[in-house]
Structure formats: structure tokens, C-alpha cells
Design an enzyme around this catalytic site. Structure first.
Site, mmCIF file in Angstrom:
data_model
loop_
_atom_site.group_PDB
_atom_site.id
_atom_site.type_symbol
_atom_site.label_atom_id
_atom_site.label_comp_id
_atom_site.label_asym_id
_atom_site.label_seq_id
_atom_site.Cartn_x
_atom_site.Cartn_y
_atom_site.Cartn_z
ATOM 1 N N ASP A 158 -6.322 -3.987 13.892
ATOM 2 C CA ASP A 158 -7.249 -5.039 13.490
ATOM 3 C C ASP A 158 -7.762 -5.881 14.643
ATOM 4 O OD1 ASP A 158 -6.743 -4.136 10.953
ATOM 5 O OD2 ASP A 158 -5.591 -5.886 10.306
ATOM 6 N N GLU A 217 8.148 -6.946 17.700
ATOM 7 C CA GLU A 217 7.516 -7.524 16.518
ATOM 8 C C GLU A 217 7.950 -8.982 16.351
ATOM 9 O OE1 GLU A 217 5.690 -8.784 13.299
ATOM 10 O OE2 GLU A 217 5.175 -6.887 14.281
ATOM 11 N N CYS A 253 -0.654 -5.082 2.384
ATOM 12 C CA CYS A 253 -1.655 -5.046 1.314
ATOM 13 C C CYS A 253 -1.031 -5.307 -0.059
ATOM 14 C CB CYS A 253 -2.383 -3.706 1.304
ATOM 15 S SG CYS A 253 -3.391 -3.422 2.784
ATOM 16 N N ARG A 268 7.242 12.003 17.468
ATOM 17 C CA ARG A 268 7.094 13.372 16.995
ATOM 18 C C ARG A 268 6.460 14.269 18.051
ATOM 19 N NH1 ARG A 268 5.769 10.543 12.133
ATOM 20 N NH2 ARG A 268 3.519 10.765 12.519
#
Length: 537
Positions: free
Chosen positions: A272, A29, A39, A18
Site C-alpha cells: 500500500d 513488525e 479486511c 520457497r
């Protein structure tokens, strides 16, 4: 190039596109999916989220079509050549390798479940990605019993959802309680509701081995476990960074500066796996939470695009649902403040989530931790069936904005009887904080009471006779608050501690006593309800 295609990685990729329509952006990935709702994984196991596809928020094809970003799933980054500015990647299915170039590299590898070296640990399933949840869902139909190892957020969520699937569930936690961010008196309702829903809760004992159909504990007992889930905790997925010679801290977190640069100026890290700054003391901390990971992904894209932004410190604000109970916290708990030697005040309240006269009012427990010298809000915890989420969010917002605890009294919060009270529970925390800060009130904590009684203090119970007969604190003398003015002469000399059910009537009693010439009376903070939760009596 971005390594890691979940929260932080995909936020970085989409934001960067953007901001820069011409950059060539590649995402690597290792798993077979990107942007999945990690989650939500436990709730698919329990059937709450029925459709697996609901967890898959984006696909490589959709990302390519909308953002012109090249996404390679099932592809593992195996090495970083910092001098050549290349990354070696391997296709998981074929083993084929190749090198891809980068100008700027973003590491967003996340965190991986901890699997201690226990006999039989290979039989334990973890829960990190969609492939993991597929394995658990496939195993559930053949299982009658399950053992969840670890009582953190994922552990309690998995225990609940396996109960929903009809399994006999045991939850094993090596420490004295589940949910480490909570203090002992606040976690008591969590233990109770787990047991009420059939979970065999084993606290203060570790797993020593995992057999074919059972789990053995350190006390020699065994638990049936056709299915075993390891939810002991997570660790930074920082092996690739370590091999590349990037700086890590002693816990394996990737060290970054306030603009997410690692020790290599062309390599960034977010999410994380990275070391973060604690909002209260600036110390290094590891906080694996989705909101922070997503925000860091956005911010690192801003940095790469040349915008003047910095990472923000973390409070560790979090919430979990357990059999209809909301459990939330932000900032530091009492245990941490004691270890740090920081002087603090504690406030417990037990308000309803909305006006008591409106149908459906239910009681919750709130705990506020305050700096004893500056009135700074240091942390908060909340447990209850409803309304806990917004109170902890308001307090976390107040902490971010630098409001003092007494300032909570001044907040103008939305009120209608079905949503709150004219004096919102957050305002009430502020009123109590103000009374303590100005010396109008003094309190004593549930874990300090026994020592005060042993030192000679008289404990005055100002509840009704019926309440007193239903349950009392040993050594307490009954004198209902409505009779106190006429019976003050009956009280012995010396220090007085007053208590009621939750603290409100005791506050009134303390003021009556002060007006009658008995200053210095202390109110048992949170009353009988908090004392019961803390002592377990």
C-alpha cells in the site's frame, strides 16, 4: 530483511523461503501480530466474525517452525543506514534499540489512517490493526451512539457493523456521496440502504470538532457520538523511507520501478505504501488493496531470487458489502473520464442475477464505460443484492486480457437458471456495446436528457399506462411500444428520445421507428430506473 509483516511483507517472506532454502530472512513488525486479516477487522467489531483468533492467520512461532523465518513483533524499524546496510529497530514495550544488518531490504509498511488536525481528533479511533479493533470492541459496550467520519470502504463497513451492535450510527462524508469510485446514479442505492437501516447519513458536510460525547459539523449541527471512528482515508506509511532519502512522489508514495526497486538498488518496496501504474493510462496512482499487496509481495521475492518478473498495472478492482448489497467497481468511472477529456460511451443495464423464472431472481445495476473510438473497456460498476461480484470479476478479467467491449458478447460463460441467464448480464453488456459501436443504436445519458428536451427533443415513454401513472419523467409522452407501429403518425416531427423502464423496450421502439423512416432516435440509457437514481426524483 522485510519491514512490515502483514499482506505484502509476509507474502514476500514466505515466497522467498520457497524459492531460496538458505537465505536468512527476518521480518520486523511494529504491531503485536503478523498476517492478520485486516479486511476482516470491521466484521469482528460487528460480531459477524465472532472469534478474534479467526483474524490471526499466522503466528511468529508457526512461521519460524514452517519456514525458518525470524519474525520480531512489537518491534519498530526507526532508521535505515543505507551505506552500512543496517536497520535500527526499537522494541515497543521496552524502548531498547539495536541494529540489524541486511543484504536486501524490502519495505512493506502499508498505509495508515488519515487523522486531520481537528479539535478533539485524539478521541477518534482508527482501524488498521488488531490492536485498533481491540480498542473499538472494548469501547462499544459503553457506547450508545457512534459517528463514523468518512464514507469510503472502511467507513461504510464500520457503519454497518456498529448498527449490528445496536448503536445509533451517523456517517459523515464531506463530499456529495459515499464510495468515491461509483458515479452518482450508481451510488444512489447505497445511500438508500444505509438510510433504510437507520444510519444518519450526512453528505457534503465536514466535521469541525469532536467533543466529549458529540461531533460538530460545518453546518453547525451536532451528532451524538460516544464512539468516534476516523475512516477518512489512508496515506502511505512512508516516513522511514523519506528519512532514508528514498524517492517519494508528491502524495508520499514510495517510488519504485517495474521490479520494485526504490532509488536504492538494494532496497525494494511493495504494498500500500508504493506508487503503482494505472492500467489504462500508465499514470502514477496509489491503490491500497489487499490483492495487489499480496501479489507484489510474491513478485518482489521472485525478483530477489533472480526470476524474470515485473509488476503489473492496476485496475483498482474492489467490492464491498453493505447491508446485503454488493457494491463493486473496476477501472475508471465516468467522473474521471470526463476530467481526463477521454471520449467514451456509457452503458447501463438492470438485469437479474440469474434467470427470472428461477426463484429468488433479484435485479442489479451494471454500468460499463467504453472508449468511443477503440471500443476498449475503460471501467465498470455494479450494485445489487447478488451476482455483482462475478460480473465485475469477468469484466476485470476481460480488461486484463485486452478484450474490447463488443467481445463481451462472445464470452462463453457458465449457465444454469440458478446461476445466470442464457444471455448472461455480461453478454448483454457486449450486445449493447456492439450495437453502439456499429451505429445500430444511439443512446443518451440521464444527465443529458434535460438539455435535449430544452433543445426541442420529444421524449417518448414506451412503457405501459400503469407504469406511466406510477411515475414519469416530466414532459414525457406516453405511447406504449406494443401500440407504436399503429400510431407512428401521431408523433411530432423532430428529434425523438425513447425510454422504458431499463432500456430494452426502448431499443425495440427505436428500431420500429427507424424502419418507419424515423432514424437517429436515441434511447435513454438505462431507462427510467437509471434516470430516477441519477436525479433523485
Amino acid at each position: 530483511m522485510i519491514i512490515g509483516g502483514v499482506a505484502a511483507g509476509m507474502s514476500a517472506a514466505a515466497r522467498l523461503r520457497r524459492l531460496d532454502g538458505n537465505a536468512h530472512i527476518t521480518v520486523i513488525e511494529r504491531s503485536g501480530n503478523i498476517s492478520f486479516a485486516n479486511c476482516g477487522l470491521p466484521y469482528h467489531v460487528g460480531g459477524v466474525i465472532e472469534q478474534r483468533e479467526a483474524l490471526l492467520l499466522q503466528s511468529p512461532q508457526a512461521i519460524k517452525a514452517r519456514f525458518d523465518i525470524d519474525v520480531f513483533v512489537g518491534t519498530e524499524a526507526t532508521a535505515i543506514n543505507r551505506e552500512a546496510h543496517t536497520v535500527t529497530v526499537r522494541e515497543v514495550s521496552t524502548g531498547a534499540t539495536r541494529e540489524l544488518p541486511y543484504d536486501k531490504l524490502v519495505l512493506a509498511p502499508g498505509a495508515s489512517p488519515v487523522h486531520p488536525p481537528l479539535p478533539g481528533i485524539e478521541r477518534a479511533l482508527g482501524l488498521r490493526n488488531v490492536e485498533d479493533v481491540d480498542a473499538i470492541v472494548a469501547a462499544v459496550p459503553a457506547a450508545r451512539s457512534a459517528v463514523v467520519i468518512g464514507g469510503g470502504f472502511i467507513g461504510v463497513e464500520m457503519a454497518e457493523n456498529l448498527v449490528h451492535r445496536g448503536l445509533q450510527v451517523s456517517l459523515v462524508e464531506a463530499t456529495a456521496q459515499v464510495m468515491a469510485p461509483l458515479d452518482p446514479e450508481m451510488v444512489a442505492p447505497v445511500h438508500a440502504i444505509l438510510r433504510e437501516n437507520g444510519v444518519d447519513l450526512r453528505l457534503g458536510v465536514a466535521v469541525t470538532s469532536i467533543g466529549e460525547g458529540e461531533v460538530t459539523l460545518a453546518d453547525g449541527s451536532t451528532l451524538p457520538g460516544d464512539l468516534v471512528i476516523a475512516a477518512i482515508g489512508v496515506k502511505p506509511e512512508s516516513g522511514l523511507a523519506k528519512e532514508a532519502g528514498l524517492e517519494l512522489n508528491e502524495r508520499g508514495g514510495i517510488v519504485v520501478d517495474e521490479t520494485f526497486h526504490t532509488s536504492d538498488p538494494d532496497v525494494f518496496a511493495v504494498g500500500d505504501a508504493v506508487v503503482k501504474r494505472d492500467a489504462l493510462d500508465g499514470s502514477a496512482t496509489l491503490v491500497p488493496l489487499a490483492q495487489t499487496a499480496n501479489l507484489q509481495g510474491r513478485r518482489v521475492a521472485d525478483v530477489i531470487a533472480g526470476r524474470d518478473v515485473q509488476d503489473r498495472p492496476v485496475l483498482g478492482t474492489a467490492i464491498v458489502g453493505i447491508f446485503g448489497l454488493q457494491v463493486a467497481s473496476t477501472g475508471w468511472n465516468e467522473k474521471r473520464l470526463v476530467v481526463a477529456g477521454r471520449k467514451h460511451r456509457i452503458i447501463h443495464t438492470h438485469p437479474a442475477q440469474h434467470a427470472g423464472y428461477y426463484p429468488g431472481a433479484q435485479q442489479m445495476a451494471l454500468k460499463l464505460l467504453v472508449d468511443a473510438e477503440t471500443d476498449e473497456i475503460l471501467g465498470a460498476q455494479g450494485v445489487g443484492p447478488d451476482g455483482v461480484d462475478k460480473r465485475i470479476d469477468v469484466i476485470a478479467t476481460a480488461m486484463t486480457g485486452g478484450l474490447a467491449a463488443s467481445d463481451l458478447a462472445e464470452l462463453e460463460l457458465a449457465y444454469a437458471p440458478q446461476f445466470g441467464s442464457a444471455k448472461d448480464p455480461v453478454n448483454m453488456l457486449g450486445f449493447v456495446a456492439e450495437n453502439l459501436a456499429t451505429g445500430l443504436s444511439r443512446n443518451i445519458q440521464w444527465h443529458e436528457l434535460a438539455a435535449a428536451q430544452e433543445a426541442g427533443a420529444t421524449l417518448l415513454d414506451v412503457r405501459t399506462p400503469d407504469e406511466y401513472e406510477a411515475g414519469r419523467i416530466p414532459g414525457a409522452v406516453l405511447l406504449p411500444v406494443d401500440e407504436l407501429r399503429d400510431r407512428i403518425d401521431e408523433l411530432p416531427e423532430g428529434e425523438l428520445v425513447v425510454h422504458c423502464a431499463v432500456g430494452i423496450r426502448a431499443h425495440i421502439a427505436a428500431q420500429i421507428l427507424a424502419a418507419a423512416g424515423r432514424p437517429g432516435v436515441r434511447n435513454l440509457d438505462g431507462g427510467y430506473k437509471t434516470w430516477i437514481a441519477g436525479t433523485g426524483q
